[in-house]
Design a protein around this motif. Structure first.
Motif, PDB file in Angstrom:
ATOM      1  N   ARG A   1     -14.619  12.147  -6.443  1.00 33.94           N
ATOM      2  CA  ARG A   1     -13.870  11.116  -5.762  1.00 33.94           C
ATOM      3  C   ARG A   1     -14.148  11.132  -4.269  1.00 33.94           C
ATOM      4  NH1 ARG A   1      -9.816   9.077  -8.940  1.00 33.94           N
ATOM      5  NH2 ARG A   1      -9.577  10.104 -10.951  1.00 33.94           N
ATOM      6  N   ALA A   2     -14.109   9.928  -3.720  1.00 34.69           N
ATOM      7  CA  ALA A   2     -14.307   9.818  -2.273  1.00 34.69           C
ATOM      8  C   ALA A   2     -13.099  10.407  -1.561  1.00 34.69           C
ATOM      9  CB  ALA A   2     -14.459   8.358  -1.894  1.00 34.69           C
ATOM     10  N   SER A   3     -13.346  11.035  -0.456  1.00 36.46           N
ATOM     11  CA  SER A   3     -12.256  11.623   0.311  1.00 36.46           C
ATOM     12  C   SER A   3     -12.280  11.098   1.732  1.00 36.46           C
ATOM     13  CB  SER A   3     -12.341  13.154   0.318  1.00 36.46           C
ATOM     14  OG  SER A   3     -13.541  13.574   0.932  1.00 36.46           O
ATOM     15  N   ILE A   4     -11.141  11.114   2.364  1.00 35.21           N
ATOM     16  CA  ILE A   4     -11.032  10.679   3.746  1.00 35.21           C
ATOM     17  C   ILE A   4     -10.918  11.920   4.606  1.00 35.21           C
ATOM     18  CG2 ILE A   4      -9.617   9.392   5.385  1.00 35.21           C
ATOM     19  CD1 ILE A   4      -8.765   7.580   3.157  1.00 35.21           C
ATOM     20  N   GLY A   5     -11.833  12.063   5.528  1.00 34.72           N
ATOM     21  CA  GLY A   5     -11.830  13.244   6.379  1.00 34.72           C
ATOM     22  C   GLY A   5     -11.228  12.943   7.743  1.00 34.72           C
TER      23      GLY A   5
ATOM     24  N   ILE B   1       0.843  -1.193   0.000  1.00 33.82           N
ATOM     25  CA  ILE B   1       0.000   0.000   0.000  1.00 33.82           C
ATOM     26  C   ILE B   1       0.881   1.247   0.000  1.00 33.82           C
ATOM     27  CG2 ILE B   1      -1.726   1.301   1.278  1.00 33.82           C
ATOM     28  CD1 ILE B   1      -2.811  -1.211   0.021  1.00 33.82           C
ATOM     29  N   ILE B   2       0.496   2.243  -0.809  1.00 35.14           N
ATOM     30  CA  ILE B   2       1.246   3.486  -0.905  1.00 35.14           C
ATOM     31  C   ILE B   2       0.362   4.647  -0.484  1.00 35.14           C
ATOM     32  CG2 ILE B   2       2.476   5.055  -2.461  1.00 35.14           C
ATOM     33  CD1 ILE B   2       3.106   2.673  -4.234  1.00 35.14           C
ATOM     34  N   HIS B   3       0.897   5.530   0.332  1.00 34.92           N
ATOM     35  CA  HIS B   3       0.167   6.742   0.715  1.00 34.92           C
ATOM     36  C   HIS B   3      -0.035   7.629  -0.516  1.00 34.92           C
ATOM     37  CE1 HIS B   3       1.377   6.612   5.256  1.00 34.92           C
ATOM     38  NE2 HIS B   3       0.584   5.633   4.894  1.00 34.92           N
ATOM     39  N   GLN B   4      -1.174   8.294  -0.567  1.00 40.10           N
ATOM     40  CA  GLN B   4      -1.463   9.224  -1.653  1.00 40.10           C
ATOM     41  C   GLN B   4      -2.074  10.487  -1.080  1.00 40.10           C
ATOM     42  OE1 GLN B   4      -4.745   8.432  -4.460  1.00 40.10           O
ATOM     43  NE2 GLN B   4      -3.268   8.706  -6.124  1.00 40.10           N
ATOM     44  N   TYR B   5      -1.724  11.629  -1.669  1.00 41.41           N
ATOM     45  CA  TYR B   5      -2.313  12.887  -1.217  1.00 41.41           C
ATOM     46  C   TYR B   5      -3.829  12.800  -1.319  1.00 41.41           C
ATOM     47  CZ  TYR B   5       2.235  15.181  -1.080  1.00 41.41           C
ATOM     48  OH  TYR B   5       3.528  15.529  -0.757  1.00 41.41           O
ATOM     49  N   SER B   6      -4.491  13.334  -0.317  1.00 40.56           N
ATOM     50  CA  SER B   6      -5.945  13.188  -0.238  1.00 40.56           C
ATOM     51  C   SER B   6      -6.654  14.051  -1.281  1.00 40.56           C
ATOM     52  CB  SER B   6      -6.436  13.570   1.158  1.00 40.56           C
ATOM     53  OG  SER B   6      -6.392  14.979   1.330  1.00 40.56           O
ATOM     54  N   HIS B   7      -7.929  13.693  -1.528  1.00 39.98           N
ATOM     55  CA  HIS B   7      -8.760  14.430  -2.479  1.00 39.98           C
ATOM     56  C   HIS B   7      -9.720  15.383  -1.760  1.00 39.98           C
ATOM     57  CE1 HIS B   7      -7.464  11.527  -5.539  1.00 39.98           C
ATOM     58  NE2 HIS B   7      -7.721  10.589  -4.658  1.00 39.98           N
ATOM     59  N   GLU B   8      -9.430  15.686  -0.495  1.00 41.67           N
ATOM     60  CA  GLU B   8     -10.369  16.479   0.298  1.00 41.67           C
ATOM     61  C   GLU B   8     -10.666  17.817  -0.364  1.00 41.67           C
ATOM     62  OE1 GLU B   8     -10.924  17.807   4.948  1.00 41.67           O
ATOM     63  OE2 GLU B   8      -8.943  17.999   4.026  1.00 41.67           O
ATOM     64  N   ASP B   9      -9.657  18.474  -0.905  1.00 38.38           N
ATOM     65  CA  ASP B   9      -9.842  19.762  -1.562  1.00 38.38           C
ATOM     66  C   ASP B   9      -9.815  19.562  -3.077  1.00 38.38           C
ATOM     67  OD1 ASP B   9      -9.939  22.335  -2.452  1.00 38.38           O
ATOM     68  OD2 ASP B   9      -8.052  22.979  -1.527  1.00 38.38           O
ATOM     69  N   PRO B  10     -10.987  19.556  -3.738  1.00 37.59           N
ATOM     70  CA  PRO B  10     -11.018  19.310  -5.186  1.00 37.59           C
ATOM     71  C   PRO B  10     -10.390  20.435  -5.995  1.00 37.59           C
ATOM     72  CG  PRO B  10     -13.182  19.970  -4.399  1.00 37.59           C
ATOM     73  CD  PRO B  10     -12.330  19.793  -3.183  1.00 37.59           C
ATOM     74  N   ASN B  11     -10.154  21.586  -5.376  1.00 33.98           N
ATOM     75  CA  ASN B  11      -9.575  22.719  -6.094  1.00 33.98           C
ATOM     76  C   ASN B  11      -8.045  22.736  -6.035  1.00 33.98           C
ATOM     77  OD1 ASN B  11     -12.133  23.832  -6.785  1.00 33.98           O
ATOM     78  ND2 ASN B  11     -12.332  24.625  -4.683  1.00 33.98           N
ATOM     79  N   ARG B  12      -7.482  21.814  -5.292  1.00 32.72           N
ATOM     80  CA  ARG B  12      -6.026  21.787  -5.189  1.00 32.72           C
ATOM     81  C   ARG B  12      -5.435  21.150  -6.447  1.00 32.72           C
ATOM     82  NH1 ARG B  12      -2.716  18.846  -0.348  1.00 32.72           N
ATOM     83  NH2 ARG B  12      -3.846  17.037  -1.151  1.00 32.72           N
ATOM     84  N   THR B  13      -4.608  21.873  -7.122  1.00 28.55           N
ATOM     85  CA  THR B  13      -3.997  21.365  -8.358  1.00 28.55           C
ATOM     86  C   THR B  13      -2.481  21.275  -8.263  1.00 28.55           C
ATOM     87  OG1 THR B  13      -3.900  23.602  -9.292  1.00 28.55           O
ATOM     88  CG2 THR B  13      -5.859  22.291  -9.792  1.00 28.55           C
ATOM     89  N   ILE B  14      -1.913  21.534  -7.098  1.00 26.59           N
ATOM     90  CA  ILE B  14      -0.457  21.526  -6.960  1.00 26.59           C
ATOM     91  C   ILE B  14      -0.096  21.122  -5.532  1.00 26.59           C
ATOM     92  CG2 ILE B  14      -0.160  23.922  -6.214  1.00 26.59           C
ATOM     93  CD1 ILE B  14       1.976  22.175  -8.868  1.00 26.59           C
TER      94      ILE B  14
ATOM     95  N   ALA C   1      10.596   8.952   6.057  1.00 25.57           N
ATOM     96  CA  ALA C   1       9.240   9.339   5.654  1.00 25.57           C
ATOM     97  C   ALA C   1       8.738   8.374   4.578  1.00 25.57           C
ATOM     98  CB  ALA C   1       9.233  10.774   5.133  1.00 25.57           C
ATOM     99  N   PRO C   2       7.459   8.055   4.575  1.00 24.41           N
ATOM    100  CA  PRO C   2       6.938   7.109   3.578  1.00 24.41           C
ATOM    101  C   PRO C   2       6.881   7.741   2.190  1.00 24.41           C
ATOM    102  CG  PRO C   2       5.137   8.020   4.857  1.00 24.41           C
ATOM    103  CD  PRO C   2       6.407   8.520   5.502  1.00 24.41           C
ATOM    104  N   LYS C   3       7.047   6.905   1.195  1.00 27.49           N
ATOM    105  CA  LYS C   3       6.860   7.383  -0.179  1.00 27.49           C
ATOM    106  C   LYS C   3       5.405   7.792  -0.356  1.00 27.49           C
ATOM    107  CE  LYS C   3       6.486   2.534  -1.541  1.00 27.49           C
ATOM    108  NZ  LYS C   3       7.178   1.429  -2.211  1.00 27.49           N
ATOM    109  N   VAL C   4       5.164   8.719  -1.270  1.00 26.70           N
ATOM    110  CA  VAL C   4       3.819   9.250  -1.423  1.00 26.70           C
ATOM    111  C   VAL C   4       3.492   9.397  -2.896  1.00 26.70           C
ATOM    112  CG1 VAL C   4       4.667  11.628  -1.205  1.00 26.70           C
ATOM    113  CG2 VAL C   4       2.253  11.140  -0.778  1.00 26.70           C
ATOM    114  N   ALA C   5       2.269   9.004  -3.257  1.00 26.03           N
ATOM    115  CA  ALA C   5       1.808   9.080  -4.639  1.00 26.03           C
ATOM    116  C   ALA C   5       1.082  10.384  -4.877  1.00 26.03           C
ATOM    117  CB  ALA C   5       0.881   7.900  -4.956  1.00 26.03           C
ATOM    118  N   LEU C   6       1.301  10.958  -6.046  1.00 23.42           N
ATOM    119  CA  LEU C   6       0.590  12.172  -6.426  1.00 23.42           C
ATOM    120  C   LEU C   6      -0.722  11.773  -7.087  1.00 23.42           C
ATOM    121  CD1 LEU C   6       3.567  14.177  -7.930  1.00 23.42           C
ATOM    122  CD2 LEU C   6       2.667  14.272  -5.606  1.00 23.42           C
ATOM    123  N   PRO C   7      -1.840  12.318  -6.659  1.00 19.74           N
ATOM    124  CA  PRO C   7      -3.132  11.913  -7.202  1.00 19.74           C
ATOM    125  C   PRO C   7      -3.399  12.508  -8.569  1.00 19.74           C
ATOM    126  CG  PRO C   7      -3.446  13.673  -5.634  1.00 19.74           C
ATOM    127  CD  PRO C   7      -1.972  13.345  -5.624  1.00 19.74           C
TER     128      PRO C   7
END
Length: 413
Positions: free
Chosen positions: A406-410, A193-206, A281-287
């Motif tokens: 997309r589903a987000s984790i709060g 399993i790889i950590h990925q930046y959350s989708h909580e803010d749909p306006n975040r593009t960077i 620090a864990p590796k992280v995937a860019l969504p």
């Protein structure tokens, strides 16, 4: 090597006469010889000259065969591509010692003509031109982007994994397999399993991945300057299964990939940068809703069409601060246009059914929007033609619902 004397030849008869006048009794009268007599009297000379010519020809043939062998005998799946402008550095000498990887050094107009390093394949400008790749006509002679020739050469000779290296950096512990997920499928693959930046803010593009690795005040080249102040650490992540991290970006300790603004405003006098990131620090995937600032935005967007993503890994290389950064004037277009480019790429959609068709379409539209020039489009077309010529198989596209919420984790999930 036979070299012709280009001075004006003198008449043989006048030469003989001059000798006779100076030494009238030194030479006897010339004899009238037929061919057989001349041949028998000069046989040893003929044999000697023939052997000499045969030796020269053999040496030239062996040299050509050796050069050809260097270019065609390597069939390996793992390649390290590096651009070289000077004689081999100590870092490069360490790269050739990494087991299981073949180093390919790409020369340019600044590279010494006698460049050589045991264990590495070297392609000079002349050798690059003789490979027949179309992209060669679109590449500058004195720039590291000539590594594109190296990518094609490696793919042509069986490459399945390519490590894009810098001859100023040392691989930490001299082991690429320790840091990266070299195998994504089959035996040896780490399907974790790889950590990925959350989708909580749909306006975040960077996003700034350096924050995830403990450096909030450092930003990578390509981050819009208006986002430099966004230093909040990610409070929670989503998760994805490994296996589709087709681009794996390792962070550099020492001098990371920073822009000219950071370099010239944070440079501690004459002291070299020695920035350290959190290796635990864990590796992280860019969504697929945030563009990557460490690799090309263009390539990141196309990766979405394959269902793949970029994963940023803890420090894998220590790069030494031995040269200055690019001047701001050379990065001005990047800083001015990057915000608009990100919005364009996130909103871009294509109805094409093959990857190369999508690549050409995106490249053409980017030129229309002023992000690229016509030269960039022609280079991309040549690159795709070369890929097909060396036997590259286009990967299958995935049907992605990029516009689906997309589903987000709060907090508390």
């Amino acid at each position: 090597m036979l070299v012709q004397d280009r001075s004006t030849p003198k008449s043989p008869k006048s030469h003989i006469r001059a000798l006779h006048s100076l030494h009238p009794h030194r030479f006897s009268e010339p004899k009238n010889l037929d061919f057989s007599t001349w041949f028998s009297e000069n046989l040893y000379k003929i044999v000697t000259i023939s052997l000499l010519l045969a030796t020269v020809a053999a040496l030239c043939l062996l040299r050509n065969v050796a050069d050809t062998a260097v270019l065609v005998s390597y069939e390996t799946k793992r390649w390290i591509i590096v651009s070289v402008s000077n004689y081999p550095t100590e870092s490069l000498r360490k790269l050739v010692k990494i087991k299981g990887w073949q180093v390919l050094a790409i020369g340019n107009s600044k590279t010494p003509s006698d460049w050589s390093l045991k264990g590495a394949i070297f392609l000079s400008l002349e050798q690059q031109a003789n490979l027949g790749f179309r992209v060669v006509d679109h590449l500058p002679y004195d720039f590291f982007v000539r590594k594109n020739v190296g990518y094609l050469f490696a793919i042509q000779h069986g490459a399945q994994k390519i490590f894009d290296a810098d001859d100023r950096g040392d691989v930490i512990d001299n082991d690429l397999g320790k840091h990266f997920d070299v195998e994504l499928i089959g035996e040896g693959a780490r399907q974790e399993i790889i950590h990925q930046y959350s989708h909580e803010d749909p306006n975040r593009t960077i996003v700034n991945p350096y924050i995830n690795f403990g450096q909030r005040s450092v930003w990578p080249r390509g981050l819009p300057l208006e986002n430099v102040g966004d230093i909040g650490r990610e409070e929670f992540y989503t998760e994805v299964f490994g296996g589709k991290q087709f681009i794996q970006q390792g962070i550099s300790n020492g001098l990371p990939d920073v822009d000219s603004v950071f370099y010239f405003t944070r440079k501690p006098g004459l002291e070299a940068f020695d920035i350290r990131f959190d290796e635990h620090a864990p590796k992280v995937a860019l969504p697929q809703v945030a563009s990557d600032v460490l690799r090309g935005y263009w390539a990141q967007r196309l990766l979405w069409e394959l269902g793949g993503y970029v994963v940023v890994y803890p420090p894998t290389v220590h790069r030494y601060d031995r040269i200055e950064s690019y001047p701001f004037s050379e990065e001005k277009d990047l800083h001015v246009n990057v915000g608009r480019l990100l919005k364009f790429l996130v909103s871009w959609r294509s109805s094409k059914h093959r990857l190369f068709e999508k690549i050409l379409e995106l490249s053409y539209v980017m030129a229309e929007e002023g992000f690229w020039t016509e030269k960039d489009v022609k280079f991309t077309a040549a690159w795709l033609q070369d890929l097909l010529a060396v036997g590259y198989q286009q990967p299958r596209l995935m049907s992605l619902e990029l516009d689906r919420p997309r589903a987000s984790i709060g907090h508390g999930d």
